[in-house]
Design a protein around this motif. Structure first.
Motif, mmCIF file in Angstrom:
data_model
loop_
_atom_site.group_PDB
_atom_site.id
_atom_site.type_symbol
_atom_site.label_atom_id
_atom_site.label_comp_id
_atom_site.label_asym_id
_atom_site.label_seq_id
_atom_site.Cartn_x
_atom_site.Cartn_y
_atom_site.Cartn_z
ATOM 1 N N ALA A 1 0.819 -1.216 0.000
ATOM 2 C CA ALA A 1 0.000 0.000 0.000
ATOM 3 C C ALA A 1 0.856 1.271 0.000
ATOM 4 O O ALA A 1 0.450 2.294 -0.538
ATOM 5 N N VAL B 1 5.163 9.510 -6.145
ATOM 6 C CA VAL B 1 3.880 9.063 -6.664
ATOM 7 C C VAL B 1 3.548 7.726 -6.006
ATOM 8 O O VAL B 1 4.312 6.770 -6.143
ATOM 9 N N PRO B 2 2.435 7.656 -5.271
ATOM 10 C CA PRO B 2 2.076 6.364 -4.678
ATOM 11 C C PRO B 2 1.809 5.352 -5.792
ATOM 12 O O PRO B 2 1.095 5.667 -6.756
ATOM 13 N N ALA C 1 -0.013 2.850 -5.838
ATOM 14 C CA ALA C 1 -1.426 2.491 -5.933
ATOM 15 C C ALA C 1 -2.199 3.476 -6.797
ATOM 16 O O ALA C 1 -3.217 3.124 -7.395
ATOM 17 N N ARG C 2 -1.713 4.691 -6.868
ATOM 18 C CA ARG C 2 -2.386 5.718 -7.654
ATOM 19 C C ARG C 2 -2.187 5.504 -9.159
ATOM 20 O O ARG C 2 -2.843 6.145 -9.970
ATOM 21 N N TYR D 1 -4.445 1.184 0.974
ATOM 22 C CA TYR D 1 -4.470 2.395 0.156
ATOM 23 C C TYR D 1 -5.798 2.402 -0.567
ATOM 24 O O TYR D 1 -6.088 1.527 -1.376
ATOM 25 N N MET E 1 -8.476 4.247 -3.028
ATOM 26 C CA MET E 1 -8.802 5.280 -4.006
ATOM 27 C C MET E 1 -10.278 5.620 -3.781
ATOM 28 O O MET E 1 -11.164 4.885 -4.223
ATOM 29 N N ASN F 1 1.379 13.855 -1.727
ATOM 30 C CA ASN F 1 2.309 12.854 -1.183
ATOM 31 C C ASN F 1 3.757 13.322 -1.232
ATOM 32 O O ASN F 1 4.680 12.518 -1.319
ATOM 33 N N ASP G 1 -6.906 8.274 -0.904
ATOM 34 C CA ASP G 1 -6.457 9.021 -2.079
ATOM 35 C C ASP G 1 -7.643 9.766 -2.687
ATOM 36 O O ASP G 1 -8.691 9.184 -2.950
#
Lengths: 768, 154, 253
Positions: free
Chosen positions: B19, B61-62, B64-65, C7, C9, C31, C46
């Motif tokens: 995560a 930048v995560p 997961a994004r 995490y 979204m 972030n 997010d």
């Protein structure tokens, strides 16, 4: 004849050829340590001391050992008890043997407490959090001024060892080195002078900040030997250091250097190599350590912070008759490069003013403190010393109401003069006078000195400084080069010198191309692997162009003879009857020739001698390059902000081998020097914790901070150097600090004697 | 652990991530070795890649994004790299080369946003790409040459 | 480095809000700074799928989504026209273009970093913070409050103002040693001091016809502190200079 030779040589001495590794680097190929490491490497992480000075009373790793993925947790109980130094220096090693891989006695914040190796980084970091340590905290010495003969001893251990006792080391006094060098009666001369400038200057423990942090991986190879692949400037020294630290024979260690993401001296110290090495020995597994930027800023090998007291004596007419200098150098918790860097602060500053000098004295102390261990950084003590001496000369000019450039012209060392303060060596090549003249023209000294008021209320001032350095360490540094003739008449060159981004692979190939009268593309370069490369002490002390370059010249001479011998054999005549023509060997009368490719082919058959040569070279002297740097600064008198708007520099590095790469060295070194002068603030809190521990808190110059930097060369010809060359790598960082400090003084009347020059000091400082 | 899919250099890839993984660590794990890391504080620019055609710091930048997004690294821009690389190499401006991939990715962004950039604009746009070797002035020249070359080629 | 177990979204702002009511949750915006803070949380939320990245212009204001990047603020032509390029000038020194391409205005405002160039400018412009539950709150007030569990959806800035920003930095891309933002509205000129190094504050409001003595007086009553970059004494010394410059710039605009 010369024209013919020139035609055959492509990309030889003096050509701005691109670096041989440029295509790989500029397409993002995996060529650095972390890119080529085996995928199954264990991740090695260090647990760091939170205290500046402490003893480990108890350490419990039982939970960490059992944590998921953990393969090994090492403490001081698990490492050999023989002390070593991480300094990458040649025999006789001046730096004291004062380290263990892990020690119960912790001497600075960050000192390793434990080594953890796990399958992943997450697991290693998680395991570190499970280690329980109780410390008995000891009083710490954070100030170098307090260290000598302090009741607290930083290295009380019985097996502490100075390999060169002559350097005056004494662990019972927190002393790493002490000494004095002099000629003439300095006190009497100072007494006789009309004016004596008596000042104290100080410089900080700047970080090299190469973009690639310290990193190493190790594994056991097919022969059961320990193979170490490291981002290092000193592969052969790493072999010795690791073997000593692990107490194993050097023959069991092999060190490989791939592409390196910058070094600037930082990687002349084996900062991290021993940690994966001991993990590999203990576990049999490949292991890698990659320092974080924070580790690279807090537990590395920065510049030695120095405090320099200068007494500069002169007559009213501006002749400088005597310099007396004392340097106190802070080596931190360990002695790496401590005894040697301090020497350069005087030996590579005072000799600039040899011309009228009647006497000099240079004395020094290097001490232990409970701060991060210092190391080698481009300039290596000369940078610090030149800030002091050049500032003092600038202050003298002001006291005498004399243009500092004119004062210098009066006193600088001339070609052919013996330099008593430079080990008695003679300046066989010296164009420093021409450097000054040209730098003044470039910056517009006559129009701009000392300062001008701008329309926006800012003031622009100019300042000047000179610099010198060495070219290798005389009588010590050595490099060998091996060249073999291969198929098609191309050459394989093996070197032990370490290209760390500077381009030495390329410039050494250019010298070989020049000597062998061929295109530089016909020379392949390989380095460095301690199993196969010829010995080289490594790339430091401004040695590669001068020392290893000479080895290239000598090797090529021998190789040409061998080629001619086989050529003559094939042409059916004696070697005295043939000429080497680059792409062929021909009879002196021009009647017959044999192509180099044919010779290459034939020598691989029975009955012919092997065509390869390997010659080493060292030099009894270390000819100094010289340089003049002029800074123009813009000062905002309301805020004290200082911006360098123009920097003109002229360098005498002897013959320029590759103008592009020599200019890049110079521009890069100048900007590092500007960073040291203005932006970079090594800082520590009252507990000895480094707070300038990131690129957020330690500001190296960004693109928008970079002024116009203009570089030219005024070559002299150094008779002992390859094609007349001297060194370039280090000298280039030395002029900005003193030049900028004087430019600021001219702009606003504030004299900064302790670096860096912050806007706060400029605004709040006393106006003279 | 979670699974994400994204487009990497024009090809769909999937990766098992934690995560809190960054795009940087995922890209290295996928063998995109041009992407480097030089700091932990977003200051160095070494990890610059393109996300949906915009230069970003992959360290921040995560991962997961990135689900469904397009990521481009220097491995996916080899033709452009050869052209810009020739300009840099012609000056010897790459030196150790460790910062080069991140710098080049941001230069490509600059070429798209402001192909006629002045020297001051080049410096300002690329201010987040640190280099410790070169002193920047030769890179500035090389980038200017690259931009004018691109202009000629249209 | 920040650590999260999950995490998420978020699909709707309601979902994000609900998840964020737990202390073990954290909102992920750009972030940039969050990543560095060593925070350990169960759930990262997010907001990037919620369409909060738009800059909308109404008759009397700009309404800026909280996930709008600093780079978008800097390059938006409507904002540029309305405020005379002050956003570009104020934001350009922040690290680098790539940083600003993902750092968000909502992240900056929520975090209330003392060194924030963004907050200083928005304070001067008397921006409103629009929170999902609470609705509109003046930034002057929000800035002084402790971190809460509401979510910023938008920032609202009234049109018809002129602003200027002046700062002193150690180097070009560093966080400021001191920043002064000034904005002129019908109520006169407001002066904000940031990077004191504590949270930015409105140092003076409704200033008109000020002289250097006025700025010195304002600096005299403002609290400054020491940090790695400068001492309180230095900050106090340069504060009037920056105020005078920002004041003059936005008066002349």
């Amino acid at each position: 004849m010369m024209d013919e030779r020139k035609r055959r040589t492509i990309g030889g001495v003096g050509d701005p050829v691109p670096k041989k590794d440029a295509p790989a680097l500029l397409s993002g190929k995996p060529v650095y340590v972390e890119d080529i490491a085996p995928r199954d490497c264990l991740c090695v992480k260090l647990m760091h001391s939170p205290h500046a000075h402490a003893m480990i009373e108890d350490i419990d790793v039982s939970r960490a050992v059992k944590a998921p993925g953990v393969h090994c947790v090492l403490t001081y109980k698990d490492v050999p008890s023989c002390r070593f130094t991480q300094a990458g220096q040649t025999y006789p090693e001046f730096s004291p043997y004062d380290r263990l891989i892990l020690d119960r006695h912790l001497r600075c914040v960050g000192d390793p407490v434990a080594i953890v190796a796990a399958e992943t980084e997450r697991q290693a970091l998680a395991a570190i959090r499970l280690i329980r340590v109780s410390y008995s905290v000891l009083p710490a010495i954070l100030d170098a001024e307090q260290a000598l003969d302090h009741s607290v001893l930083i290295h009380p251990e019985e097996n502490w060892k100075a390999l060169v006792p002559e350097c005056g080391a004494d662990n019972r006094r927190n002393l790493i080195a002490a000494g004095e060098d002099k000629e003439g009666d300095v006190e009497a001369e100072l007494e006789a002078c009309d004016i004596v400038i008596d000042r104290t200057y100080s410089t900080q423990a700047n970080q090299q900040c190469m973009m690639e942090t310290f990193r190493t991986y190790s594994k056991i190879d097919a022969y059961g030997r320990l193979e170490i692949v490291s981002s290092t400037q000193v592969p052969f020294h790493v072999r010795r250091i690791v073997a000593t630290a692990l107490d194993i024979p050097k023959s069991r260690v092999r060190v490989v250097k791939p592409r390196i993401g910058g070094g600037f001296g930082a990687k002349q110290t084996a900062v991290c190599e021993v940690y994966p090495a001991i993990v590999t020995l203990k576990t049999g597994r490949a292991a890698m350590i990659v320092y974080t930027r924070e580790e690279s800023m807090t537990l590395s090998s920065p510049r030695h912070a120095m405090r320099m007291h200068v007494r500069l004596g002169a007559m009213k007419d501006g002749t400088i008759r005597a310099i007396d200098m004392h340097t106190l150098s802070n080596s931190g918790a360990y002695g790496e490069h401590g005894p040697t860097t301090v020497g350069l602060s005087g030996h590579k500053s005072i000799p600039l003013y040899t011309h009228n000098m009647k006497a000099f004295r240079f004395a020094w102390h290097t001490v232990y403190t409970n701060t991060m261990s210092a190391g080698a950084y481009r300039g290596y003590g000369a940078t610090q010393g030149l800030f002091a001496v050049e500032s003092a000369v600038n202050e003298l000019a002001h006291e005498l109401d004399m243009d500092p450039s004119v004062l210098r012209e009066k006193n600088i060392v001339r070609q052919g003069e013996r330099m008593p303060a430079y080990y008695g060596e003679t300046a066989d090549s010296c164009a420093v006078d021409r450097c000054i003249a040209r730098a003044k023209e470039m910056i517009g000294w006559e129009q701009k000195y000392p300062a001008r008021m701008m329309e926006n209320g800012h003031i622009r001032g100019v300042g000047m400084a000179l610099a010198m350095q060495g070219s290798g360490i005389s009588g010590v540094d050595t490099g060998a080069v091996m060249i073999r003739l291969g198929d098609d008449g191309m050459y394989n060159m093996s070197i032990g010198a370490t290209d760390m981004g500077t381009g030495c692979d390329t410039i050494l190939a250019q010298m070989a191309a020049q000597s062998l009268e061929c295109p530089v593309d016909n020379i392949t370069v390989h380095g460095v692997d301690t199993d196969t490369s010829p010995y080289d002490c490594g790339s430091y002390a401004s040695s590669t162009t001068y020392v290893t370059g000479m080895a290239v010249v000598k090797t090529c001479e021998e190789l040409r003879k061998k080629i001619m011998r086989v050529g003559a054999q094939l042409l059916g005549c004696t070697e005295d009857d043939v000429l080497f023509e680059g792409d062929c060997v021909q009879k002196a009368d021009g009647s017959e020739r044999i192509a180099l490719a044919k010779i290459a082919e034939m020598h691989m058959l029975a009955g012919y001698e092997d065509i390869s040569a390997c010659v080493s070279s060292g030099s009894p002297v270390s000819p100094p390059p010289f340089m003049c740097g002029c800074a123009e600064v813009d000062v905002d008198p309301m805020t004290g902000e200082v911006q360098v708007v123009d920097y003109a520099a002229v360098v005498d590095c002897g013959t320029v081998i590759n103008p592009n790469l020599a200019s890049r060295q110079t521009e890069g070194g100048i900007l590092q020097g500007i960073g040291m002068a203005l932006y970079e603030r090594p800082s520590m809190d009252h507990l000895g914790r480094t707070v300038s521990n990131s690129f957020l808190q330690y500001k190296i110059p960004a693109r928008i901070d970079a002024p116009s930097i203009r570089v030219e060369f005024e070559p002299s010809y150094e008779p002992s150097g390859p094609f007349g060359a001297k060194s370039i790598g280090e000298i280039v960082i030395n002029t900005p600090s003193p030049a900028i400090a004087d430019a600021v003084y001219h702009a606003c009347g504030v004299r900064i004697r302790d670096l860096p020059i912050t806007s706060e000091k400029v605004l709040m400082g006393e106006r003279e | 652990m979670m699974q994400i899919e994204f487009i990497l250099n024009g090809r769909k890839v999937s990766a098992a991530i934690e995560a809190d993984d960054s795009l940087y660590s995922v890209l290295r794990a996928l063998g995109m070795y041009s992407v480097k890391c030089g700091c932990e504080t977003t200051n160095c620019g070494l990890c610059t890649v393109h996300m949906d055609g915009k230069a970003v710091l992959s360290c921040s930048v995560p991962a997961a994004r990135c689900e469904g997004h397009e990521i481009t690294t220097l491995e996916g821009m080899q033709e452009e790299a050869a052209r810009l690389g020739a300009c840099l190499a012609g000056e010897g401006a790459e030196q150790c080369g460790f910062c080069a991939p991140g710098l080049m990715m941001n230069v490509f962004q600059l070429a798209r946003e402001n192909p006629h950039a002045t020297d001051a604009q080049i410096d300002a746009f690329l201010a987040g790409n640190l280099c410790r070797c070169s002193g920047y002035v030769s890179q500035r020249r090389a980038i200017r040459r690259y931009l004018s070359m691109m202009e000629v080629q249209g | 480095m920040a650590k999260y177990r999950n995490y998420v979204m978020a699909k709707t702002i309601e979902e994000a809000y609900a998840l964020n009511q737990k202390k073990s949750s954290v909102i992920v915006a750009g972030n940039m700074w969050l990543r560095m803070c060593g925070l350990k949380k169960q759930t990262a939320i997010d907001l990037s799928l919620l369409g909060l990245d738009k800059i909308e212009e109404t008759e009397d204001a700009f309404v800026i989504g909280s996930m709008t990047t600093l780079r978008a603020l800097e390059t938006d032509s409507a904002l540029d026209q309305a405020f005379g390029g002050v956003f570009a000038r104020a934001l350009a020194p922040i690290v680098g273009t790539q940083f600003r391409a993902t750092a968000t205005v909502g992240g900056s405002v929520y975090s209330r970093f003392g060194f924030s160039d963004v907050s200083a400018l928005l304070l001067a412009l008397d921006a409103e913070v629009i929170l999902f539950k609470r609705g509109a709150v003046k930034l002057t007030r929000y800035q002084q409050e402790p971190w809460d569990r509401d979510i910023i959806t938008h920032i609202r800035i009234a049109k018809g103002q002129r602003a200027a920003v002046e700062s002193v930095r150690v180097s070009g891309t560093d966080i400021p040693v001191l920043v002064c933002a000034a904005a002129r509205s019908e109520a006169g000129i407001r002066l904000v001091l940031g990077a004191r190094p504590a949270r930015a504050i409105v140092a003076a409001d409704g200033v008109d016809g000020a002289q250097m003595e006025t700025f010195e007086h304002i600096a005299g009553r403002t609290a400054f502190g020491d940090n790695l970059r400068a001492s309180a004494a230095y900050r106090r010394r340069i504060a009037p200079v920056l105020m005078e410059r920002a004041y003059t710039a936005c008066r002349e605009e």
